[in-house]
Design a protein around this motif. Structure first.
Motif, PDB file in Angstrom:
ATOM      1  N   GLY A  14     -70.287 -94.538  49.129  1.00 48.88           N
ATOM      2  CA  GLY A  14     -69.520 -93.928  48.057  1.00 48.88           C
ATOM      3  C   GLY A  14     -68.087 -93.623  48.412  1.00 48.88           C
ATOM      4  O   GLY A  14     -67.186 -93.755  47.561  1.00 48.88           O
ATOM      5  N   TYR A  15     -67.846 -93.206  49.642  1.00 48.28           N
ATOM      6  CA  TYR A  15     -66.486 -92.825  50.063  1.00 48.28           C
ATOM      7  C   TYR A  15     -65.491 -93.976  49.851  1.00 48.28           C
ATOM      8  O   TYR A  15     -64.472 -93.808  49.163  1.00 48.28           O
ATOM      9  CB  TYR A  15     -66.530 -92.378  51.522  1.00 48.28           C
ATOM     10  N   PRO A  16     -65.756 -95.177  50.393  1.00 45.30           N
ATOM     11  CA  PRO A  16     -64.802 -96.268  50.153  1.00 45.30           C
ATOM     12  C   PRO A  16     -64.838 -96.788  48.720  1.00 45.30           C
ATOM     13  O   PRO A  16     -63.809 -97.228  48.190  1.00 45.30           O
ATOM     14  CB  PRO A  16     -65.228 -97.351  51.148  1.00 45.30           C
ATOM     15  N   MET A  17     -66.012 -96.743  48.066  1.00 40.10           N
ATOM     16  CA  MET A  17     -66.079 -97.206  46.687  1.00 40.10           C
ATOM     17  C   MET A  17     -65.159 -96.382  45.795  1.00 40.10           C
ATOM     18  O   MET A  17     -64.412 -96.924  44.967  1.00 40.10           O
ATOM     19  CB  MET A  17     -67.517 -97.146  46.177  1.00 40.10           C
ATOM     20  N   ALA A  18     -65.199 -95.075  45.958  1.00 34.49           N
ATOM     21  CA  ALA A  18     -64.321 -94.205  45.176  1.00 34.49           C
ATOM     22  C   ALA A  18     -62.852 -94.478  45.499  1.00 34.49           C
ATOM     23  O   ALA A  18     -61.987 -94.421  44.616  1.00 34.49           O
ATOM     24  CB  ALA A  18     -64.668 -92.741  45.446  1.00 34.49           C
ATOM     25  N   GLY A  19     -62.574 -94.806  46.760  1.00 35.45           N
ATOM     26  CA  GLY A  19     -61.207 -95.137  47.145  1.00 35.45           C
ATOM     27  C   GLY A  19     -60.694 -96.378  46.433  1.00 35.45           C
ATOM     28  O   GLY A  19     -59.523 -96.440  46.031  1.00 35.45           O
ATOM     29  N   HIS A  20     -61.562 -97.368  46.260  1.00 37.00           N
ATOM     30  CA  HIS A  20     -61.157 -98.589  45.555  1.00 37.00           C
ATOM     31  C   HIS A  20     -60.814 -98.297  44.093  1.00 37.00           C
ATOM     32  O   HIS A  20     -59.948 -98.965  43.515  1.00 37.00           O
ATOM     33  CB  HIS A  20     -62.266 -99.635  45.635  1.00 37.00           C
ATOM     34  N   LEU A  21     -61.465 -97.307  43.506  1.00 35.73           N
ATOM     35  CA  LEU A  21     -61.144 -96.948  42.129  1.00 35.73           C
ATOM     36  C   LEU A  21     -59.725 -96.400  42.010  1.00 35.73           C
ATOM     37  O   LEU A  21     -59.005 -96.689  41.049  1.00 35.73           O
ATOM     38  CB  LEU A  21     -62.156 -95.920  41.609  1.00 35.73           C
ATOM     39  N   VAL A  22     -59.320 -95.609  42.995  1.00 34.54           N
ATOM     40  CA  VAL A  22     -57.941 -95.107  43.011  1.00 34.54           C
ATOM     41  C   VAL A  22     -56.960 -96.266  43.134  1.00 34.54           C
ATOM     42  O   VAL A  22     -55.966 -96.348  42.399  1.00 34.54           O
ATOM     43  CB  VAL A  22     -57.738 -94.104  44.170  1.00 34.54           C
ATOM     44  N   LYS A  23     -57.268 -97.178  44.052  1.00 36.71           N
ATOM     45  CA  LYS A  23     -56.390 -98.331  44.262  1.00 36.71           C
ATOM     46  C   LYS A  23     -56.297 -99.199  43.014  1.00 36.71           C
ATOM     47  O   LYS A  23     -55.281 -99.868  42.783  1.00 36.71           O
ATOM     48  CB  LYS A  23     -56.888 -99.164  45.448  1.00 36.71           C
ATOM     49  N   ALA A  24     -57.350 -99.197  42.186  1.00 38.88           N
ATOM     50  CA  ALA A  24     -57.354 -99.981  40.953  1.00 38.88           C
ATOM     51  C   ALA A  24     -56.617 -99.283  39.813  1.00 38.88           C
ATOM     52  O   ALA A  24     -56.507 -99.844  38.719  1.00 38.88           O
ATOM     53  CB  ALA A  24     -58.785-100.285  40.536  1.00 38.88           C
ATOM     54  N   GLY A  25     -56.151 -98.055  40.059  1.00 34.77           N
ATOM     55  CA  GLY A  25     -55.348 -97.374  39.058  1.00 34.77           C
ATOM     56  C   GLY A  25     -56.078 -96.355  38.208  1.00 34.77           C
ATOM     57  O   GLY A  25     -55.500 -95.816  37.261  1.00 34.77           O
ATOM     58  N   TYR A  26     -57.333 -96.068  38.534  1.00 32.54           N
ATOM     59  CA  TYR A  26     -58.077 -95.078  37.766  1.00 32.54           C
ATOM     60  C   TYR A  26     -57.751 -93.665  38.239  1.00 32.54           C
ATOM     61  O   TYR A  26     -57.382 -93.450  39.396  1.00 32.54           O
ATOM     62  CB  TYR A  26     -59.586 -95.322  37.884  1.00 32.54           C
ATOM     63  N   GLU A  27     -57.916 -92.716  37.342  1.00 36.71           N
ATOM     64  CA  GLU A  27     -57.792 -91.293  37.677  1.00 36.71           C
ATOM     65  C   GLU A  27     -59.163 -90.834  38.156  1.00 36.71           C
ATOM     66  O   GLU A  27     -60.130 -90.868  37.393  1.00 36.71           O
ATOM     67  CB  GLU A  27     -57.360 -90.525  36.427  1.00 36.71           C
ATOM     68  N   VAL A  28     -59.272 -90.417  39.415  1.00 40.14           N
ATOM     69  CA  VAL A  28     -60.582 -90.185  40.028  1.00 40.14           C
ATOM     70  C   VAL A  28     -60.747 -88.735  40.457  1.00 40.14           C
ATOM     71  O   VAL A  28     -59.856 -88.148  41.077  1.00 40.14           O
ATOM     72  CB  VAL A  28     -60.796 -91.109  41.248  1.00 40.14           C
ATOM     73  N   ILE A  29     -61.897 -88.165  40.122  1.00 39.01           N
ATOM     74  CA  ILE A  29     -62.298 -86.844  40.606  1.00 39.01           C
ATOM     75  C   ILE A  29     -63.631 -87.010  41.320  1.00 39.01           C
ATOM     76  O   ILE A  29     -64.512 -87.742  40.833  1.00 39.01           O
ATOM     77  CB  ILE A  29     -62.384 -85.817  39.459  1.00 39.01           C
ATOM     78  N   VAL A  30     -63.801 -86.387  42.472  1.00 42.50           N
ATOM     79  CA  VAL A  30     -64.987 -86.608  43.288  1.00 42.50           C
ATOM     80  C   VAL A  30     -65.788 -85.325  43.485  1.00 42.50           C
ATOM     81  O   VAL A  30     -65.251 -84.219  43.446  1.00 42.50           O
ATOM     82  CB  VAL A  30     -64.626 -87.199  44.673  1.00 42.50           C
ATOM     83  N   TYR A  31     -67.080 -85.517  43.702  1.00 44.98           N
ATOM     84  CA  TYR A  31     -67.972 -84.421  44.077  1.00 44.98           C
ATOM     85  C   TYR A  31     -68.834 -84.903  45.227  1.00 44.98           C
ATOM     86  O   TYR A  31     -69.331 -86.032  45.225  1.00 44.98           O
ATOM     87  CB  TYR A  31     -68.892 -84.005  42.918  1.00 44.98           C
ATOM     88  N   ASN A  32     -69.016 -84.025  46.211  1.00 46.10           N
ATOM     89  CA  ASN A  32     -69.947 -84.294  47.303  1.00 46.10           C
ATOM     90  C   ASN A  32     -70.653 -82.998  47.642  1.00 46.10           C
ATOM     91  O   ASN A  32     -70.056 -81.912  47.569  1.00 46.10           O
ATOM     92  CB  ASN A  32     -69.213 -84.837  48.531  1.00 46.10           C
ATOM     93  N   ARG A  33     -71.942 -83.104  47.992  1.00 42.00           N
ATOM     94  CA  ARG A  33     -72.718 -81.902  48.308  1.00 42.00           C
ATOM     95  C   ARG A  33     -72.052 -81.084  49.412  1.00 42.00           C
ATOM     96  O   ARG A  33     -72.013 -79.857  49.359  1.00 42.00           O
ATOM     97  CB  ARG A  33     -74.144 -82.316  48.716  1.00 42.00           C
ATOM     98  N   THR A  34     -71.499 -81.762  50.419  1.00 37.52           N
ATOM     99  CA  THR A  34     -70.703 -81.094  51.447  1.00 37.52           C
ATOM    100  C   THR A  34     -69.250 -81.181  51.011  1.00 37.52           C
ATOM    101  O   THR A  34     -68.637 -82.255  51.059  1.00 37.52           O
ATOM    102  CB  THR A  34     -70.895 -81.771  52.823  1.00 37.52           C
ATOM    103  N   ALA A  35     -68.687 -80.057  50.587  1.00 40.82           N
ATOM    104  CA  ALA A  35     -67.359 -80.061  49.973  1.00 40.82           C
ATOM    105  C   ALA A  35     -66.268 -80.529  50.929  1.00 40.82           C
ATOM    106  O   ALA A  35     -65.258 -81.095  50.499  1.00 40.82           O
ATOM    107  CB  ALA A  35     -67.028 -78.666  49.444  1.00 40.82           C
ATOM    108  N   SER A  36     -66.461 -80.314  52.233  1.00 39.49           N
ATOM    109  CA  SER A  36     -65.433 -80.730  53.194  1.00 39.49           C
ATOM    110  C   SER A  36     -65.240 -82.240  53.182  1.00 39.49           C
ATOM    111  O   SER A  36     -64.136 -82.741  53.423  1.00 39.49           O
ATOM    112  CB  SER A  36     -65.803 -80.256  54.604  1.00 39.49           C
ATOM    113  N   LYS A  37     -66.309 -82.977  52.895  1.00 36.40           N
ATOM    114  CA  LYS A  37     -66.202 -84.437  52.801  1.00 36.40           C
ATOM    115  C   LYS A  37     -65.362 -84.825  51.588  1.00 36.40           C
ATOM    116  O   LYS A  37     -64.553 -85.759  51.648  1.00 36.40           O
ATOM    117  CB  LYS A  37     -67.603 -85.043  52.704  1.00 36.40           C
ATOM    118  N   ALA A  38     -65.545 -84.111  50.486  1.00 36.29           N
ATOM    119  CA  ALA A  38     -64.742 -84.364  49.291  1.00 36.29           C
ATOM    120  C   ALA A  38     -63.276 -84.039  49.553  1.00 36.29           C
ATOM    121  O   ALA A  38     -62.378 -84.760  49.112  1.00 36.29           O
ATOM    122  CB  ALA A  38     -65.279 -83.551  48.121  1.00 36.29           C
TER     123      ALA A  38
END
Length: 288
Positions: A14-38
């Motif tokens: 998920g970490y790199p997948m979400a990164g690719h969304l940013v690179k594609a120009g989307y506005e991205v907000i993330v959630y992770n059970r361990t907040a420090s990872k987010a």
């Protein structure tokens, strides 16, 4: 305006997948059970972080998820703090978790009742595929919903295909794991045989990989297998989770999977050797 996308679950996929969304120009907000990872993800890619799935999903056009198992998926979807509670009418939830077809159909039905779209869309390609944006995505769900979400998934995929109605994506991923398990065991036995026969196993692979025996596993794992290197790739624990889903489904649909059942037990042997986090190619260690 750029579409707003929530991504739930920032593990090795998920970490790199979400990164690719940013690179594609989307506005991205993330959630992770361990907040420090987010927070680490936001520090690297920008975007925003949320403290609950519902908060992340608020105003999102698409909510993508990649978590651990059926229960993890239910926990990020359902309840007061779940994504479904925060999603606006007409928004689409895309689940990239490898889970059961049963939970896919369950959540699809709940989402539909609430005026939401739901796609089961497990992926293949491993951590490297996620990092390089070349995953294969197998999708189940309504065709019209798929058509809206397919361009988003292309941000981190080489191939995206709808295979049928709800659950079809998860069932296709099960076929994928059945095939991989048998291939890895066969490759392990072939390499073991070559070594016992006194052959140069690397030279053997170089030759046979040009013919009908060629496979992704042979091309990408044979060298590390011969070197006894397994601290990489798709962990044995994860494969056993996936094969458990496969065998449960086979009991329901009547499929006969003798090799898959045997390979699952071989992976159990690897776990007993301390190889829970080794790559799935570690089946070779059983033969040494």
């Amino acid at each position: 305006m750029a579409q707003r996308i929530a991504f739930l679950g920032l593990g090795v996929m998920g970490y790199p997948m979400a990164g690719h969304l940013v690179k594609a120009g989307y506005e991205v907000i993330v959630y992770n059970r361990t907040a420090s990872k987010a927070q680490a993800w936001v520090d690297q890619y920008g975007g925003e972080l949320a403290l609950t799935p519902a908060e992340a999903a608020k105003e999102a056009d698409f909510v993508m998820a990649c978590v651990g198992n059926d229960n993890d998926l239910r926990s990020v979807c359902l309840g007061e703090q779940g994504a479904f509670a925060g999603m606006k009418a007409g928004a689409v939830f895309v689940d990239h978790t490898t889970a059961s077809a049963e939970v896919a159909r369950e959540l699809y039905a709940i989402a539909k009742e609430q005026g939401l779209g739901f796609l089961d869309a497990p992926v293949s390609g491993g951590q490297a595929g996620a990092e390089n944006g070349v995953l294969t995505v197998m999708v189940g769900g309504d065709a019209a919903i798929y058509d809206t979400a397919e361009p988003v998934m292309q941000s981190y995929a080489r191939s995206v295909k709808r295979l049928g109605e709800s659950g079809a994506g998860q069932l296709t991923k099960m076929v994928n794991q059945i095939c991989i398990g048998g291939l890895v065991q066969a490759l392990s036995e072939g390499l073991h045989f070559a070594q016992k026969a006194g052959l140069d196993a690397e030279a053997v692979v170089e030759v046979i990989s040009k013919g009908a025996a060629q496979s992704w596993q042979m091309e990408n794992r044979s060298k590390t297998m011969l070197a006894g290197e397994y601290e990489h790739g798709f962990a044995v624990d994860w494969m056993r989770k996936d094969l458990g889903i496969v065998l449960d489904e086979a009991r329901r649909n009547g499929a006969s999977l003798p090799v898959t059942a045997m390979v699952d037990q071989f992976y159990s042997d690897v776990q007993k050797q301390g190889g829970s986090r080794w790559d799935t190619s570690s089946l070779l260690t059983r033969l040494k």
